[in-house]
Scaffold this motif. Structure first.
Motif, mmCIF file in Angstrom:
data_model
loop_
_atom_site.group_PDB
_atom_site.id
_atom_site.type_symbol
_atom_site.label_atom_id
_atom_site.label_comp_id
_atom_site.label_asym_id
_atom_site.label_seq_id
_atom_site.Cartn_x
_atom_site.Cartn_y
_atom_site.Cartn_z
ATOM 1 N N GLN A 152 -8.211 -0.060 -9.954
ATOM 2 C CA GLN A 152 -7.228 0.266 -8.924
ATOM 3 C C GLN A 152 -7.605 -0.362 -7.583
ATOM 4 O OE1 GLN A 152 -6.355 4.479 -8.750
ATOM 5 N NE2 GLN A 152 -6.369 4.640 -10.984
ATOM 6 N N GLU A 203 -6.717 -4.011 -7.860
ATOM 7 C CA GLU A 203 -5.279 -4.258 -7.843
ATOM 8 C C GLU A 203 -4.654 -3.977 -6.481
ATOM 9 O OE1 GLU A 203 -1.196 -2.362 -9.818
ATOM 10 O OE2 GLU A 203 -3.176 -1.763 -10.563
ATOM 11 N N LYS A 204 -5.047 -2.878 -5.839
ATOM 12 C CA LYS A 204 -4.333 -2.409 -4.660
ATOM 13 C C LYS A 204 -4.944 -2.871 -3.336
ATOM 14 C CE LYS A 204 -2.767 1.680 -7.190
ATOM 15 N NZ LYS A 204 -1.402 1.171 -7.368
ATOM 16 N N ILE A 205 -6.214 -3.303 -3.359
ATOM 17 C CA ILE A 205 -6.867 -3.702 -2.101
ATOM 18 C C ILE A 205 -7.422 -5.124 -2.165
ATOM 19 C CG2 ILE A 205 -8.702 -3.163 -0.455
ATOM 20 C CD1 ILE A 205 -8.482 -0.257 -1.227
ATOM 21 N N SER A 257 0.949 -0.221 3.372
ATOM 22 C CA SER A 257 0.773 0.064 1.954
ATOM 23 C C SER A 257 -0.708 0.125 1.583
ATOM 24 C CB SER A 257 1.478 -0.998 1.112
ATOM 25 O OG SER A 257 1.215 -0.814 -0.262
ATOM 26 N N VAL A 258 -1.480 -0.844 2.052
ATOM 27 C CA VAL A 258 -2.917 -0.868 1.752
ATOM 28 C C VAL A 258 -3.608 0.341 2.386
ATOM 29 C CG1 VAL A 258 -5.082 -2.127 2.093
ATOM 30 C CG2 VAL A 258 -3.016 -3.360 1.437
ATOM 31 N N ARG A 284 -2.289 3.309 2.872
ATOM 32 C CA ARG A 284 -1.998 4.473 2.033
ATOM 33 C C ARG A 284 -2.841 4.454 0.767
ATOM 34 N NH1 ARG A 284 3.344 3.173 3.418
ATOM 35 N NH2 ARG A 284 3.631 2.156 1.383
ATOM 36 N N GLU A 285 -2.949 3.289 0.142
ATOM 37 C CA GLU A 285 -3.727 3.188 -1.090
ATOM 38 C C GLU A 285 -5.208 3.453 -0.824
ATOM 39 O OE1 GLU A 285 -2.421 3.052 -3.858
ATOM 40 O OE2 GLU A 285 -0.448 2.136 -3.633
#
Length: 299
Positions: free
Chosen positions: A246, A249-251, A272-273, A275-276
């Motif tokens: 994760q 993928e997200k950062i 978005s980053v 929040r993730e």
């Protein structure tokens, strides 16, 4: 998991000449001048300009950082746990740094006479040529090597132990090894969690609503971690693997320029980053002891 087949222990040894020398006469002179005891202090001379050591110091620092990044904690005697899956990468990086140190040592020795001349001017009456090792001796004063040894198991110790209480001792040894392995995996949770937390913190705004400085190294460090963690995940810890995936993928996939004021700044991507990262930070927090910040049992 067969520890003796899946991992090994590695120790790193770095030797270096400090370039400093205790000067008894100068120490005595300072003490007498200030009417102090001779034992009140020591005067240590810098025999060469600090810049002379800069390249070697940087290489040694990089070697230590790489050694720790590519291995897991094991004991307090200097040994680190290296997985078989990560051995090739570890050896590649450390051999490269060792070669770099050899080159920097050669350059240091080549510039040695010039740096002594500079030191002669800087030290004035404190300069003594006898304080300086020869160029030949300098070859042995800078070095780096790593040593690989097998991970001992309980049976290894039992073979050397003659006692009626071998079962209890064996259980104690196995318990210690298991604890070290859990701590090693916990270290991976800590590394990832701290990296995610740093990203989360740097994506805040200051009191005036302006984005905080966000450097390339933030994402660079994340990318290095998500590359290393799967090879060091010796238990095949599924939770750790999922969290690592994760984070990747997200950062890790986001370009730093999109997260800060620049030509390619993307406020939506930044939000978005953020929040993730906040959500992942909360998930990692479950693996840390709330008071001391130490990792709880993670595997």
């Amino acid at each position: 998991m067969n520890l003796s087949h899946d991992a090994m222990l590695v120790g790193l040894r770095i030797t270096a000449w400090s370039g400093r020398q205790y000067d008894r006469k100068a120490s005595t002179h300072v003490a007498v001048h200030h009417e102090a005891s001779v034992s009140a202090g020591r005067y240590n001379k810098c025999l060469l300009p600090r810049a002379a050591f800069a390249a070697l110091t940087a290489t040694m620092s990089a070697a230590r950082s790489t050694h720790y990044a590519q291995t897991l904690p094991w004991d307090d005697q200097g040994s680190r746990l290296l997985t078989v899956a990560n051995y090739e990468r570890y050896a590649e990086l450390m051999d490269g740094l060792r070669e770099r140190m050899v080159r920097e040592r050669a350059r240091f020795i080549e510039d040695y006479d010039d740096n002594i001349d500079r030191a002669r001017l800087e030290l004035g009456q404190l300069f003594r040529i006898e304080d300086y090792p020869s160029k030949e001796d300098l070859h042995g004063k800078f070095g780096m090597r790593y040593r690989i040894i097998p991970v001992p198991d309980a049976d290894h110790f039992m073979a050397k132990l003659a006692s009626d209480d071998t079962d209890r001792v064996k259980r104690d040894i196995e318990s210690q090894i298991e604890e070290r392995l859990h701590n090693a995996v916990g270290d991976l949770y800590r590394r990832l969690g701290e990296a995610v937390e740093r990203v989360s913190e740097r994506l805040r705004e200051d009191d005036e609503g302006k984005p905080l400085v966000f450097r390339d190294s933030m994402i660079g460090n994340i990318r290095e971690l998500v590359d290393i963690v799967p090879r060091l995940n010796i238990f095949g810890d599924e939770t750790l693997a999922q969290l690592c995936g994760q984070v990747k993928e997200k950062i890790a996939g986001v370009e730093p320029d999109a997260l800060r004021p620049s030509k390619s700044f993307d406020p939506v991507a930044r939000a978005s980053v953020k929040r993730e990262a906040d959500a992942l930070k909360e998930r990692f927090a479950g693996y840390f002891a709330p008071a001391a910040g130490n990792l709880a049992e993670a595997a």
